[in-house]
Design a protein around this motif. Structure first.
Motif, PDB file in Angstrom:
ATOM      1  N   ASP A  51       0.820  -1.216   0.000  1.00  0.00           N
ATOM      2  CA  ASP A  51       0.000   0.000   0.000  1.00  0.00           C
ATOM      3  C   ASP A  51       0.851   1.261   0.000  1.00  0.00           C
ATOM      4  O   ASP A  51       1.941   1.266   0.529  1.00  0.00           O
ATOM      5  N   LYS A 105     -12.661 -10.881   5.268  1.00  0.00           N
ATOM      6  CA  LYS A 105     -12.469 -11.148   6.700  1.00  0.00           C
ATOM      7  C   LYS A 105     -13.640 -11.926   7.298  1.00  0.00           C
ATOM      8  O   LYS A 105     -14.012 -11.734   8.454  1.00  0.00           O
ATOM      9  N   ASP A 107     -13.649 -14.756   8.253  1.00  0.00           N
ATOM     10  CA  ASP A 107     -13.174 -15.607   9.362  1.00  0.00           C
ATOM     11  C   ASP A 107     -13.372 -14.950  10.729  1.00  0.00           C
ATOM     12  O   ASP A 107     -13.309 -15.624  11.747  1.00  0.00           O
ATOM     13  N   ALA A 141      -9.589 -13.630   2.753  1.00  0.00           N
ATOM     14  CA  ALA A 141      -8.358 -13.600   1.964  1.00  0.00           C
ATOM     15  C   ALA A 141      -7.213 -14.197   2.776  1.00  0.00           C
ATOM     16  O   ALA A 141      -6.368 -14.915   2.249  1.00  0.00           O
ATOM     17  N   ALA A 142      -7.226 -13.913   4.073  1.00  0.00           N
ATOM     18  CA  ALA A 142      -6.139 -14.408   4.925  1.00  0.00           C
ATOM     19  C   ALA A 142      -6.151 -15.931   4.992  1.00  0.00           C
ATOM     20  O   ALA A 142      -5.108 -16.571   4.922  1.00  0.00           O
ATOM     21  N   ASN A 170      -6.850  -1.161   4.427  1.00  0.00           N
ATOM     22  CA  ASN A 170      -7.052  -2.095   5.536  1.00  0.00           C
ATOM     23  C   ASN A 170      -8.204  -3.095   5.364  1.00  0.00           C
ATOM     24  O   ASN A 170      -8.492  -3.850   6.282  1.00  0.00           O
ATOM     25  N   GLY A 172      -8.031  -5.468   3.369  1.00  0.00           N
ATOM     26  CA  GLY A 172      -7.405  -6.734   2.974  1.00  0.00           C
ATOM     27  C   GLY A 172      -7.321  -6.873   1.462  1.00  0.00           C
ATOM     28  O   GLY A 172      -7.235  -7.969   0.934  1.00  0.00           O
ATOM     29  N   LYS A 173      -7.307  -5.731   0.789  1.00  0.00           N
ATOM     30  CA  LYS A 173      -7.258  -5.736  -0.680  1.00  0.00           C
ATOM     31  C   LYS A 173      -5.960  -6.394  -1.177  1.00  0.00           C
ATOM     32  O   LYS A 173      -6.003  -7.226  -2.090  1.00  0.00           O
ATOM     33  N   SER A 174      -4.853  -6.023  -0.570  1.00  0.00           N
ATOM     34  CA  SER A 174      -3.576  -6.622  -1.011  1.00  0.00           C
ATOM     35  C   SER A 174      -3.564  -8.118  -0.772  1.00  0.00           C
ATOM     36  O   SER A 174      -3.146  -8.890  -1.637  1.00  0.00           O
ATOM     37  N   THR A 175      -4.034  -8.516   0.398  1.00  0.00           N
ATOM     38  CA  THR A 175      -4.060  -9.944   0.709  1.00  0.00           C
ATOM     39  C   THR A 175      -4.934 -10.677  -0.308  1.00  0.00           C
ATOM     40  O   THR A 175      -4.578 -11.733  -0.806  1.00  0.00           O
ATOM     41  N   LYS A 241      -7.332 -11.081  14.212  1.00  0.00           N
ATOM     42  CA  LYS A 241      -6.912 -12.162  13.320  1.00  0.00           C
ATOM     43  C   LYS A 241      -7.786 -13.409  13.502  1.00  0.00           C
ATOM     44  O   LYS A 241      -7.729 -14.324  12.725  1.00  0.00           O
TER      45      LYS A 241
HETATM   46  P1  GDP Z   1      -5.188  -3.390   2.315  1.00  0.00           P
HETATM   47  O1  GDP Z   1      -4.758  -2.156   3.019  1.00  0.00           O
HETATM   48  O2  GDP Z   1      -6.629  -3.339   1.947  1.00  0.00           O
HETATM   49  O3  GDP Z   1      -4.329  -3.778   1.161  1.00  0.00           O
HETATM   50  O4  GDP Z   1      -5.131  -4.563   3.404  1.00  0.00           O
HETATM   51  P2  GDP Z   1      -4.023  -5.669   3.737  1.00  0.00           P
HETATM   52  O5  GDP Z   1      -4.084  -6.777   2.750  1.00  0.00           O
HETATM   53  O6  GDP Z   1      -2.722  -5.019   3.967  1.00  0.00           O
HETATM   54  O7  GDP Z   1      -4.653  -6.198   5.118  1.00  0.00           O
HETATM   55  C1  GDP Z   1      -4.932  -5.322   6.197  1.00  0.00           C
HETATM   56  C2  GDP Z   1      -4.974  -6.121   7.488  1.00  0.00           C
HETATM   57  O8  GDP Z   1      -6.075  -7.013   7.470  1.00  0.00           O
HETATM   58  C3  GDP Z   1      -3.739  -6.981   7.716  1.00  0.00           C
HETATM   59  O9  GDP Z   1      -3.442  -6.954   9.083  1.00  0.00           O
HETATM   60  C4  GDP Z   1      -4.178  -8.356   7.264  1.00  0.00           C
HETATM   61  O10 GDP Z   1      -3.475  -9.371   7.929  1.00  0.00           O
HETATM   62  C5  GDP Z   1      -5.636  -8.349   7.661  1.00  0.00           C
HETATM   63  N1  GDP Z   1      -6.436  -9.226   6.799  1.00  0.00           N
HETATM   64  C6  GDP Z   1      -6.472  -9.279   5.445  1.00  0.00           C
HETATM   65  N2  GDP Z   1      -7.352 -10.212   5.017  1.00  0.00           N
HETATM   66  C7  GDP Z   1      -7.893 -10.764   6.128  1.00  0.00           C
HETATM   67  C8  GDP Z   1      -8.868 -11.797   6.363  1.00  0.00           C
HETATM   68  O11 GDP Z   1      -9.424 -12.423   5.454  1.00  0.00           O
HETATM   69  N3  GDP Z   1      -9.166 -12.054   7.680  1.00  0.00           N
HETATM   70  C9  GDP Z   1      -8.560 -11.406   8.722  1.00  0.00           C
HETATM   71  N4  GDP Z   1      -8.912 -11.748   9.966  1.00  0.00           N
HETATM   72  N5  GDP Z   1      -7.658 -10.447   8.537  1.00  0.00           N
HETATM   73  C10 GDP Z   1      -7.310 -10.126   7.263  1.00  0.00           C
END
Ligand code: GDP
Length: 367
Positions: A51, A105, A107, A141-142, A170, A172-175, A241
């Motif tokens: 990001d 998210k 989960d 995504a996680a 935040n 979770g777009k990257s994930t 998490k």
């Molecule tokens: P971005 O800012 O949208 O790109 O988000 P990131 O991919 O960096 O994720 C932001 C936070 O959310 C991180 O701490 C990840 O570990 C968490 N995260 C992403 N996907 C999930 C998910 O499916 N479940 C949970 N519990 N946390 C997630």
């Protein structure tokens, strides 16, 4: 650095001061012949999306461009912070393009909640927020849950066109994208970056077999989210998490709950009732009498009531009070980016406090 270096990957100006801003590269890496920013470096070598911070004007430009494309728009929201992570006006920005909504998210939601029910809830809420999604998915995504289904739906709905993935930071777009990359392309050095016309912003393109691409847009900042008021080291407390287990409090009238020092819930009237609190497990909930609450916050915010941290207290925004009379049975009082408290009974009067700038709202109960 005298001469302005340009990243050979995406073309942004390289800077060595701020790791979170566009174009950052560690000074030591610039001694090599080819200058690349850290973002392109990670993308190229690890297929990892990072990001960057952008200004609100930049985001607006990105959103405004969407309507000019002939594409599928995939909008990602955080199911645990549905409204806080919503991008207002997305239907307008998307123009005639279809929008696929993905709640991430999943989960975190208690296992007792049925997927189907949650998806129906998302559909209903989005319509009320002015979006008519072509379809709605719930993924983690996680954990990799339902990513295959989402990827298949993206492929079907894109109908031979490009895909633009949007979301606020935040969610979770990257994930999600990192998962999708593995799903649609297997591994490999396949990501390219490209410029967004009319801006200096680099978009990230994941080429697809038919010559089209999945395009990652930078994460948009929603200023009213709690995350912006929490010290970086404490973000882990509000970015859970694991599955959120509701803590149920039996409250008498005139009792108060503090969620760390970030938010406060006053139960004003409605008789003795139970209140399920869907707040990250790591945040301490402290109960007190309403008449002692102001004093308690004044004396203990930053230590017993934490986060925020003590050293933050000088700049931490004051808590602002919002009073509500509950009109519908099973209403969630949502503290944007932190969680919610479910109020079961019509007629209850409550007050919700959040740091100035953070949103608080009522919604039909999610669970
Ligand atoms: P971005 O800012 O949208 O790109 O988000 P990131 O991919 O960096 O994720 C932001 C936070 O959310 C991180 O701490 C990840 O570990 C968490 N995260 C992403 N996907 C999930 C998910 O499916 N479940 C949970 N519990 N946390 C997630």
């Amino acid at each position: 650095m005298n001469e302005q270096l340009i990243c050979t990957g995406c073309g942004v100006k390289i800077q060595t001061e701020n790791p979170e801003e566009l174009g950052f590269a560690p000074a030591s890496s610039l001694e090599k012949e080819v200058a690349v920013c850290q973002r392109c470096f990670r993308l190229k070598n690890y297929n990892e999306i990072q990001d960057v911070s952008l200004t609100d004007d930049d985001f607006l430009k990105i959103l405004n461009e969407l309507g000019n494309k002939d594409a599928l728009i995939v909008k990602i929201v955080d199911i645990f912070d549905f409204n806080g992570s919503w991008l207002p006006g997305i239907q307008r920005f998307a123009g005639k393009n279809p929008v696929l909504l993905i709640g991430n998210k999943a989960d975190l939601v208690p296992k007792s909640v049925k997927q189907r029910k949650l998806i129906d809830w998302m559909k209903k809420e989005s319509r009320e927020l002015g979006l008519n999604p072509i379809d709605v998915f719930l993924v983690s995504a996680a954990k990799g849950h339902h990513i295959k289904e989402a990827a298949a739906a993206i492929d079907e709905y894109r109908n031979g066109k490009d895909v633009y993935i949007v979301g606020c930071t935040n969610v979770g777009k990257s994930t999600f994208i990192n998962r999708i990359i593995k799903e649609v392309t297997g591994e490999g050095d396949i990501i390219t970056t490209s410029h967004f016309p009319g801006t200096t912003l680099d978009m990230i393109e994941i080429p697809l077999e038919d010559g089209k691409a999945i395009v990652d847009t930078p994460g948009i900042i929603n200023h009213h989210q709690m995350a912006h008021y929490v010290d970086k080291r404490d973000l882990k407390y509000i970015t859970p998490k694991k599955e959120i287990k509701p803590k149920v409090y039996q409250l008498n009238e005139q009792q108060t709950l503090f969620f760390g020092g970030l938010a406060r819930f006053d139960y004003l009237s409605g008789g003795r009732r139970s209140f399920p609190c869907y707040i990250p497990n790591e945040i301490n909930i402290h109960r007190t009498k309403l008449e002692n609450a102001d004093e308690l916050y004044k004396n203990h915010a930053g230590e017993m009531l934490t986060p925020p941290r003590r050293e933050q207290m000088d700049t931490f925004p004051e808590l602002v009070r919002h009073e509500f009379t509950i009109k519908e049975a099973k209403t969630d009082v949502v503290f944007s980016g932190l969680g919610w408290v479910t109020v079961n009974d019509v007629g209850a009067i409550i007050a919700a406090f959040v740091p100035k700038g953070v949103h608080v709202m009522l919604r039909r109960s999610l669970i």
